[in-house]
Design a protein around this motif. Structure first.
Motif, PDB file in Angstrom:
ATOM      1  N   ASN A  39       3.170   3.519  -0.879  1.00 53.53           N
ATOM      2  CA  ASN A  39       3.023   4.274   0.378  1.00 53.53           C
ATOM      3  C   ASN A  39       2.365   5.625   0.152  1.00 53.53           C
ATOM      4  N   SER A  40       2.699   6.242  -0.960  1.00 51.55           N
ATOM      5  CA  SER A  40       2.076   7.548  -1.283  1.00 51.55           C
ATOM      6  C   SER A  40       0.578   7.390  -1.481  1.00 51.55           C
ATOM      7  N   LYS A  41       0.196   6.313  -2.176  1.00 45.69           N
ATOM      8  CA  LYS A  41      -1.239   6.086  -2.402  1.00 45.69           C
ATOM      9  C   LYS A  41      -1.971   5.839  -1.065  1.00 45.69           C
ATOM     10  N   ILE A  42      -1.278   5.058  -0.235  1.00 50.28           N
ATOM     11  CA  ILE A  42      -1.890   4.763   1.080  1.00 50.28           C
ATOM     12  C   ILE A  42      -2.065   6.050   1.882  1.00 50.28           C
ATOM     13  N   LYS A  43      -1.050   6.904   1.817  1.00 53.95           N
ATOM     14  CA  LYS A  43      -1.123   8.167   2.545  1.00 53.95           C
ATOM     15  C   LYS A  43      -2.293   9.008   2.062  1.00 53.95           C
ATOM     16  N   GLU A  44      -2.488   9.058   0.747  1.00 51.22           N
ATOM     17  CA  GLU A  44      -3.603   9.823   0.197  1.00 51.22           C
ATOM     18  C   GLU A  44      -4.934   9.251   0.691  1.00 51.22           C
ATOM     19  N   ARG A  45      -4.969   7.921   0.704  1.00 58.06           N
ATOM     20  CA  ARG A  45      -6.210   7.288   1.176  1.00 58.06           C
ATOM     21  C   ARG A  45      -6.482   7.605   2.655  1.00 58.06           C
ATOM     22  N   LEU A  46      -5.417   7.574   3.432  1.00 52.95           N
ATOM     23  CA  LEU A  46      -5.559   7.888   4.850  1.00 52.95           C
ATOM     24  C   LEU A  46      -6.008   9.329   5.065  1.00 52.95           C
ATOM     25  N   ASP A  47      -5.404  10.247   4.297  1.00 54.55           N
ATOM     26  CA  ASP A  47      -5.810  11.663   4.408  1.00 54.55           C
ATOM     27  C   ASP A  47      -7.271  11.840   4.096  1.00 54.55           C
ATOM     28  N   SER A  48      -7.732  11.123   3.063  1.00 53.22           N
ATOM     29  CA  SER A  48      -9.143  11.221   2.669  1.00 53.22           C
ATOM     30  C   SER A  48     -10.051  10.710   3.781  1.00 53.22           C
TER      31      SER A  48
END
Length: 331
Positions: free
Chosen positions: A311-320
């Motif tokens: 989920n953390s990785k997904i969040k980073e991807r979404l922020d990007s």
């Protein structure tokens, strides 16, 4: 009111002015003709009287007190100047005395203060046209008009007027000649005015037809451009008075077309930018949907700790992706 009707009305007004001018000219010329013919008659009669006097009379006759002695000579003279129109003769000496007349009742009378006689005694030919209304005109009452002339008589070798010969001339024949001349003049004016009206009407017909067609065509060309057909161009091949107007219309249409093209180009660029932004938003939504679906699957298959990490990785991807979307929006 249509253009053709206005042109026809203007032409009718011009024709009215032309006819009015013709009538005014006719009246003026008719009066001048009458004046000239009467002056000519006066000159001819005066010259005739003087010429015959120089041939048949002498200065001594105007000084003679014996009226019977000079009667024969003046009677011969009167026969020489007597015409169908001359109806009376009166001979005056220098003392306002009548020394001969075809009316014996006035011979020997002194008539002072006769203005016409006194003017003639000074060397001026006096003539007056009038109806026979004076008391001495009792024998001429039957005539409408008389030419009364006082002609000074001078003889060679003398600077003084020997006497005055007064004649009465009926103007019936002269007035008939004047009337005939005036009739001929009015006929000539009528013919000339008629020819002028006919020629003007023919020329006006073609001019009005030509002008009306040109204006109608010009209106059609303006209507085409007014409908939004900015690519339409007026015909400038015709070499007439409207060529410059058509060139102006074409120039205006060309400028409007360029302005419209510039606006269309700008709208096209805006549309392309908007479409690009919409495509990016669509891709972002699709990516988020895929990630959400993947997360659901991962949540089922993995342990809780591993899911949190994913989920953390997904969040980073979404922020990007969001940052990229914001930059794209600004551009």
């Amino acid at each position: 009111m249509k253009i053709r009707s206005k042109l026809i009305l203007g032409f009718v007004v011009i024709l009215f002015l032309v006819v009015s001018q013709g009538i005014a000219i006719g009246v003026l010329f008719s009066a001048k003709l009458e004046e000239n013919m009467l002056d000519s008659t006066k000159t001819v009669v005066a010259t005739f009287i003087k010429t015959q006097a120089s041939q048949h009379l002498s200065e001594d006759l105007f000084k003679e007190q014996d009226y019977e002695k000079v009667k024969t000579v003046f009677s011969v003279y009167f026969k020489e100047i007597d015409t169908e129109d001359i109806i009376k003769i009166v001979v005056w000496d220098r003392d306002s005395r009548i020394i001969f007349s075809d009316d014996p009742s006035i011979v020997g009378k002194i008539i002072p203060n006769n203005g016409e006689y006194l003017e003639a005694l000074e060397g001026e030919i006096e003539a007056e046209i009038k109806p026979p209304e004076k008391p001495e005109n009792v024998n001429e009452k039957g005539y409408k008009q008389l030419l009364e002339m006082y002609v000074p008589i001078t003889f060679e070798g003398s600077s003084k007027t020997a006497g005055v010969i007064e004649t009465y001339m009926k103007l019936d024949a002269t007035n008939e000649r004047i009337k005939k001349a005036q009739t001929d003049l009015w006929g000539l004016i009528l013919v000339m005015t008629s020819l002028l009206i006919i020629c003007s009407s023919v020329l006006a017909f073609f001019f009005i037809h030509f002008l009306s067609n040109r204006i109608t065509q010009l209106k059609h060309e303006l209507d085409e451009i007014g409908k939004g057909n900015l690519g339409y161009r007026a015909d400038t091949k015709m070499d007439d008075e409207f060529r410059e107007v058509r060139e102006t219309i074409n120039s205006m249409a060309e400028k409007l077309q360029k302005s419209t093209m510039s606006i269309d180009d700008l709208n096209k660029i805006v549309a392309e930018k908007t479409l690009g932004q919409e495509n990016k938003n669509k891709e972002l939504v699709e990516t988020l949907d895929e990630l959400y679906t993947l997360r659901i699957h991962l949540q089922k298959d993995m342990e809780l700790g591993k899911v949190i990490e994913e989920n953390s990785k997904i969040k980073e991807r979404l922020d990007s992706l969001k940052k990229q979307d914001e930059k794209a929006g600004k551009n």
